[in-house]
Design an enzyme around this catalytic site. Structure first.
Site, PDB file in Angstrom:
ATOM      1  N   GLY A   1      42.330   9.811  41.777  1.00  0.00           N
ATOM      2  CA  GLY A   1      41.312   9.970  40.776  1.00  0.00           C
ATOM      3  C   GLY A   1      41.563   9.574  39.271  1.00  0.00           C
ATOM      4  CG  PHE A   2      39.580   9.959  34.859  1.00  0.00           C
ATOM      5  CD1 PHE A   2      40.555   8.960  34.036  1.00  0.00           C
ATOM      6  CD2 PHE A   2      39.344  11.424  34.256  1.00  0.00           C
ATOM      7  CE1 PHE A   2      40.237   9.246  32.726  1.00  0.00           C
ATOM      8  CE2 PHE A   2      39.357  11.622  32.991  1.00  0.00           C
ATOM      9  CZ  PHE A   2      39.993  10.170  32.254  1.00  0.00           C
ATOM     10  CB  ILE A   3      43.010  13.628  35.684  1.00  0.00           C
ATOM     11  CG1 ILE A   3      42.050  13.848  34.561  1.00  0.00           C
ATOM     12  CG2 ILE A   3      44.508  14.098  34.863  1.00  0.00           C
ATOM     13  CD1 ILE A   3      41.553  15.111  34.546  1.00  0.00           C
TER      14      ILE A   3
ATOM     15  CG  ASN B   1      38.565  13.406  50.067  1.00  0.00           C
ATOM     16  OD1 ASN B   1      38.526  12.867  48.680  1.00  0.00           O
ATOM     17  ND2 ASN B   1      37.679  14.336  50.236  1.00  0.00           N
TER      18      ASN B   1
ATOM     19  CG  LEU C   1      45.604  16.560  39.354  1.00  0.00           C
ATOM     20  CD1 LEU C   1      45.930  15.110  38.855  1.00  0.00           C
ATOM     21  CD2 LEU C   1      45.539  17.650  38.144  1.00  0.00           C
TER      22      LEU C   1
ATOM     23  CB  THR D   1      36.251  20.621  47.699  1.00  0.00           C
ATOM     24  OG1 THR D   1      35.454  19.852  48.490  1.00  0.00           O
ATOM     25  CG2 THR D   1      37.441  19.778  47.350  1.00  0.00           C
TER      26      THR D   1
ATOM     27  CB  ALA E   1      43.633  20.692  37.622  1.00  0.00           C
TER      28      ALA E   1
ATOM     29  CE1 TYR F   1      35.091  22.237  38.878  1.00  0.00           C
ATOM     30  CE2 TYR F   1      34.114  22.061  36.641  1.00  0.00           C
ATOM     31  CZ  TYR F   1      34.990  21.769  37.562  1.00  0.00           C
ATOM     32  OH  TYR F   1      36.239  20.946  37.314  1.00  0.00           O
TER      33      TYR F   1
ATOM     34  CE  LYS G   1      39.451  23.695  39.664  1.00  0.00           C
ATOM     35  NZ  LYS G   1      40.226  23.186  40.627  1.00  0.00           N
TER      36      LYS G   1
END
Ligand code: UDP
Length: 320
Positions: free
Chosen positions: A11-13, A33, A77, A96, A118, A150, A154
């Protein structure tokens, strides 16, 4: 040679973090994935002999158990991210985020491998007590407002992580990211910086939701990655939650103006009511700014890159 496994590492980070660990002489394994992560993000890394990529899903316990063995550190992450993605895929997002983290903690606990989890500034919800401090209340809205799934999933990840730390003595450290941006963030899932830059490059209207007076503290991914690395290296950090982000507020109108000016774009700025984008059941927060006292007690943390640099760097990425 020390070994780290990074879930969501394509991913991005994750891809920036993988680079950081490789540079520091670690062996890096990535599990992804490729749902929002991309092979393109790790194409340079794949040339390195100390980098391994494994395709797989964090909700699959057996797969994880087979592949996560003998690591010095686990960085978790992999998650459903982006306001747009969360609202469009609520079931997948919740599963997820909750099941994935549960799996990772359970597997880390087998050998008591240290874990970084994260999290997100979104967990503060609508709290208006600015700047936001790690122990502040969480103010989240109704379960009918999809966005809050979300914040809640989290937060549950954080509860579970802290419980593993307290009950099972698993070394877990949690980072709450504040609007991370930089190269490789493509903005398909609602991230405003790459989205506005793409709109401005194409001469399309810049779509500001609401009145544009809402602000965010945009943080360059390099600053985030350096903080994650430093937190994981320091024993005293485990068992703690940390804000990770810049504390400089930028309004969304300011952001749009800076991008249009920088690109000398002909794009017009268009203000769109939230309900036209997300339906009537949507809530946004006006300000989201971290207090950084806690992280600064544990590590040196002075975000180096401001919004002008971030804009320049993301433009460079889209132009390359
Ligand atoms: N935003 C906007 N136009 C867009 C996308 C986002 O005005 O096309 C606003 C959004 O409403 C929010 C801010 O930009 O107030 C940051 O949005 P993003 O989705 O990047 O992250 P958030 O901080 O909401 O998680």
């Amino acid at each position: 040679m020390k070994k780290v496994i990074i879930t969501g590492g394509a991913g991005f980070i994750g891809s920036h973090l993988s680079e950081k660990y490789i540079k520091n002489g670690w062996k890096v394994t990535v599990i992804d994935n490729l749902s929002t992560g991309r092979k393109e993000n790790i194409k340079e890394l794949e040339k390195n002999k100390n980098f391994y990529f494994i395709y797989g899903d964090i909700t699959d316990f057996d797969f994880l158990k087979q592949n996560i063995k003998d690591f010095d550190l686990i960085i978790h992450l992999a998650a459903a991210v982006g306001v747009k993605y969360i609202i469009e895929n609520p079931i997948k997002s919740i599963i997820t985020n909750v099941k994935g983290t549960e799996n990772i903690l359970e597997i880390a606990n087998i050998d008591k491998t240290p874990v970084f989890i994260a999290s997100t500034s979104e967990v503060y919800g609508k709290n208006t007590n600015i700047p936001l401090k790690e122990d502040d209340d969480r103010v989240v809205g109704s379960t009918n407002v999809s966005r809050w799934n979300y914040a809640c999933s989290k937060a549950l990840d954080e509860f579970l992580s802290l419980a593993y730390f307290r009950e099972k003595k698993l070394p877990v450290v949690i980072g709450r990211f504040f609007n991370t941006c930089g190269p490789r963030q493509i903005g398909e899932y609602g991230m405003v910086v790459p989205k506005f830059i793409k709109q401005a490059m194409l001469g399309l209207p810049i779509t500001i939701y609401g009145d544009g007076k809402q602000s965010r503290c945009f943080t360059h991914v390099e600053d985030v990655v350096n903080a994650v690395y430093a937190l994981c290296e320091k024993k005293e950090c485990y068992g703690n939650v940390f804000n990770i982000g810049s504390d400089i507020q930028v309004t969304i109108t300011e952001l749009a103006t800076k991008i249009v000016t920088k690109l000398k774009s002909d794009s017009l700025i268009e203000y769109i009511p939230y309900n036209k984008v997300y339906g009537s059941n949507f809530e946004d927060m006006l300000v989201r700014q971290p207090l950084l006292d806690k992280i600064r007690k544990y590590i040196e943390f002075n975000p180096e890159f401001n919004i002008d640099y971030i804009i320049k760097d993301v433009i460079k990425f889209f132009e390359s």
